[in-house]
Write an enzyme that holds these catalytic residues in place. Structure first.
Site, PDB file in Angstrom:
ATOM      1  N   GLU A  82      -5.752  -8.597   0.376  1.00 45.30           N
ATOM      2  CA  GLU A  82      -6.469  -8.146   1.575  1.00 45.30           C
ATOM      3  C   GLU A  82      -7.899  -7.831   1.200  1.00 45.30           C
ATOM      4  OE1 GLU A  82      -4.990  -4.851   3.941  1.00 45.30           O
ATOM      5  OE2 GLU A  82      -2.919  -5.484   3.639  1.00 45.30           O
ATOM      6  N   GLU A 109       0.806  -1.234   0.000  1.00 45.26           N
ATOM      7  CA  GLU A 109       0.000   0.000   0.000  1.00 45.26           C
ATOM      8  C   GLU A 109       0.833   1.275   0.000  1.00 45.26           C
ATOM      9  OE1 GLU A 109      -3.277  -0.087   2.775  1.00 45.26           O
ATOM     10  OE2 GLU A 109      -4.188  -1.800   1.781  1.00 45.26           O
TER      11      GLU A 109
END
Ligand SMILES: *[C@@H]1O[C@H](CO)[C@@H](O)[C@H](O)[C@H]1NC(C)=O
Ligand SMILES: *[C@@H]1O[C@H](CO)[C@@H](O)[C@H](O)[C@H]1NC(C)=O
Ligand SMILES: *[C@@H]1O[C@H](CO)[C@@H](O)[C@H](O)[C@H]1NC(C)=O
Length: 321
Positions: free
Chosen positions: A244, A133
């Site tokens: 995720e 991320e």
């Protein structure tokens, strides 16, 4: 006869090659901030395997965010020997948002683990994620949410090359290397260099956080599928691994998304169940980790170790549309 045997052998080869990875994300520290030891990871991996009424072949894979053991400069994370003990398939992660020196340490830790454990370790490695991320964290939303620092696309692409070079001549030389980011980063044309550098695309999606859209639980499956479809289009045929996703069992309402055990089960049934055993997926999450990730709480078992999930995860009697 020979032909039939050969066909059976071939089918076995294909089915093992196609067996999808099914696992959870694992933080390196507990909610208290205490660093996990080998025994802690072993206990978690064992409990995840034994989860009551788990779908398919159970949760036998672990995605990690860092390869460095907390409190050390560049010792391998103790999740590695724990994975060897429990035969847990690993999606390794190298933390890339703390500067070049830390990336060097991540690579050193990886090389040390290869030297220490050899094939016992490398045979369990399904892939390596260079970063997590980082691209999201440099966007306006990431900065607004106080999640800086991150790293830009050219830097991530360069780190991927650095890792490829470091693995030449080791048993991990052929390991698929990719990057994990939010789906919004993958559909952003400015990040093309990372797509090109990656063997696979790590896809994170949380309709729960999509507060600018109608994100009530009833609409979460559609929002997830839409994000995945857009990402597929953006990454031009590269394999997508769901690294995720999840829905909180408690915490604050975001937009129209209300956390609850009931809603977390709806999300599991509609988004997870059709995919377990078919696509690589690492659910977020098994056990709540550091303090800031327990609110909202995404843990399938909450914040204390047990093999009894907070809702029925069996996927039995779930009809997929
Ligand atoms: C690999 O595992 C086997 C079986 O547990 C063990 O005997 C061997 O010492 C291990 N090798 C390394 C390099 O750790
Ligand atoms: C798109 O990506 C670039 C480079 O990572 C970033 O600077 C920019 O903020 C992103 N735009 C959006 C809307 O997220
Ligand atoms: C979960 O639901 C399935 C299907 O209804 C049922 O067979 C199973 O016993 C349930 N498990 C638990 C722990 O309640």
């Amino acid at each position: 006869m020979y032909g039939l045997l050969r066909l059976v052998a071939l089918a076995a080869t294909f089915s093992s090659a196609l067996a999808a990875l099914q696992g959870f994300n694992y933080g390196a520290a507990f909610r208290s901030g205490a660093v996990k030891k080998q025994s802690d990871f072993r206990a978690e991996f064992t409990a995840a395997r034994r989860l009551l009424d788990a779908p398919g072949d159970g949760f036998t894979s672990a995605r990690l965010y860092t390869t460095i053991q907390g409190g050390t400069a560049n010792d391998p994370i103790s999740a590695i020997p724990a994975a060897i003990e429990t035969q847990t398939a690993l999606l390794l992660g190298l933390w890339c948002s703390a500067g070049d020196r830390i990336v060097d340490n991540e690579i050193q830790a990886l090389k040390t683990a290869i030297t220490q454990h050899g094939l016992n370790f490398t045979s369990l490695v399904a892939g390596i994620s260079v970063g997590s991320e980082d691209l999201y964290r440099i966007t306006e939303t990431g900065i607004k949410n106080g999640e800086n620092p991150g790293v830009g696309p050219q830097k991530i692409a360069a780190y991927i090359q650095l890792v490829r070079d470091a693995l030449i001549g080791t048993p991990l030389a052929g390991t698929p290397i990719g990057h994990v980011d939010t789906w919004t980063a993958w559909v952003n044309g400015s990040n093309q260099a990372v797509i090109e550098a990656s063997d696979w695309i790590g896809f994170d999606a949380y309709p729960y956080f999509q507060e600018t859209q109608a994100n009530a639980i009833a609409n979460n499956k559609d929002l997830f599928e839409e994000a995945l479809a857009k990402t597929k289009t953006a990454v031009g045929g590269k394999p997508i691994w769901i690294t995720e996703t999840g829905y909180p069992v408690s915490g604050q309402t975001v937009g129209m998304a209300i956390p609850s055990v009931e809603n977390a089960k709806v999300y599991w049934d509609q988004v997870g169940c059709p995919r377990f055993g078919k696509e690589n997926i690492w659910w977020y999450t098994f056990q709540d980790a550091t303090p800031d990730t327990s609110k909202p709480s995404f843990g399938i078992i909450g914040g204390a170790l047990t093999d009894v999930p907070v809702f029925n995860i069996s996927c039995k009697g779930i009809h997929h549309s």
